[in-house]
Design a protein around this motif. Structure first.
Motif, mmCIF file in Angstrom:
data_model
loop_
_atom_site.group_PDB
_atom_site.id
_atom_site.type_symbol
_atom_site.label_atom_id
_atom_site.label_comp_id
_atom_site.label_asym_id
_atom_site.label_seq_id
_atom_site.Cartn_x
_atom_site.Cartn_y
_atom_site.Cartn_z
ATOM 1 N N ARG A 106 -67.204 21.124 46.865
ATOM 2 C CA ARG A 106 -67.104 20.951 48.318
ATOM 3 C C ARG A 106 -67.801 22.103 49.041
ATOM 4 O O ARG A 106 -68.565 21.888 49.984
ATOM 5 C CB ARG A 106 -65.640 20.873 48.749
ATOM 6 N N LEU A 107 -67.589 23.329 48.566
ATOM 7 C CA LEU A 107 -68.213 24.486 49.205
ATOM 8 C C LEU A 107 -69.733 24.482 49.022
ATOM 9 O O LEU A 107 -70.472 24.861 49.932
ATOM 10 C CB LEU A 107 -67.605 25.784 48.658
ATOM 11 N N GLU A 110 -71.069 22.046 51.535
ATOM 12 C CA GLU A 110 -71.026 22.652 52.868
ATOM 13 C C GLU A 110 -72.168 23.658 53.036
ATOM 14 O O GLU A 110 -72.828 23.703 54.076
ATOM 15 C CB GLU A 110 -69.666 23.335 53.094
ATOM 16 N N ARG A 113 -75.342 21.797 53.553
ATOM 17 C CA ARG A 113 -75.379 21.247 54.903
ATOM 18 C C ARG A 113 -75.805 22.323 55.900
ATOM 19 O O ARG A 113 -76.671 22.094 56.752
ATOM 20 C CB ARG A 113 -74.004 20.687 55.289
#
Length: 127
Positions: A106-107, A110, A113
């Motif tokens: 997830r990190l 992110e 992104r």
């Protein structure tokens, strides 16, 4: 002055075989350089013994020594295999590690992104 300045090819071949055989006999299996497949690293060993790779490739007795050495090396359990045998089957730890792995993914997403936003100058807000 001797008429025979250089060793014959047969004598050199026998000498190379003896050198390799003696080195294998004196060196423990744990100290032997290995390749990614768990066999003997021929390049490292031949360089160590100052035997050219082409000489070794053309000498069937050296090939036989390396093949026998590969069999012995592959019979030794690797650190990974020993670790697998020692690993506990604790489901809580397993779930914790899976959670950390998911958080890591997830990190990373992110971070990608944010990098994309910085590179393109576009906003990634969901608004």
């Amino acid at each position: 002055m001797s008429h025979q300045k250089n060793m014959s090819t047969a004598v050199k071949a026998a000498s190379n075989v003896d050198t390799l055989r003696d080195w294998i006999r004196k060196t423990s299996l744990e100290e032997m350089p290995t390749n990614q497949y768990g066999g003997a690293s021929r390049t490292a060993i031949l360089n160590l013994l100052s035997i050219s790779r082409s000489t070794a490739a053309s000498n069937p007795r050296i090939t036989e020594l390396f093949e026998a050495l590969d069999v012995k090396l592959r019979a030794i359990p690797t650190a990974f295999e020993r670790g697998q045998a020692d690993a506990s089957a604790d489901p809580q730890r397993h779930a914790y590690v899976i959670g950390l792995h998911r958080e890591n993914l997830r990190l990373k997403a992110e971070l990608n992104r944010i990098r994309w936003s910085d590179d393109t100058g576009r906003s990634t807000d969901d608004e």
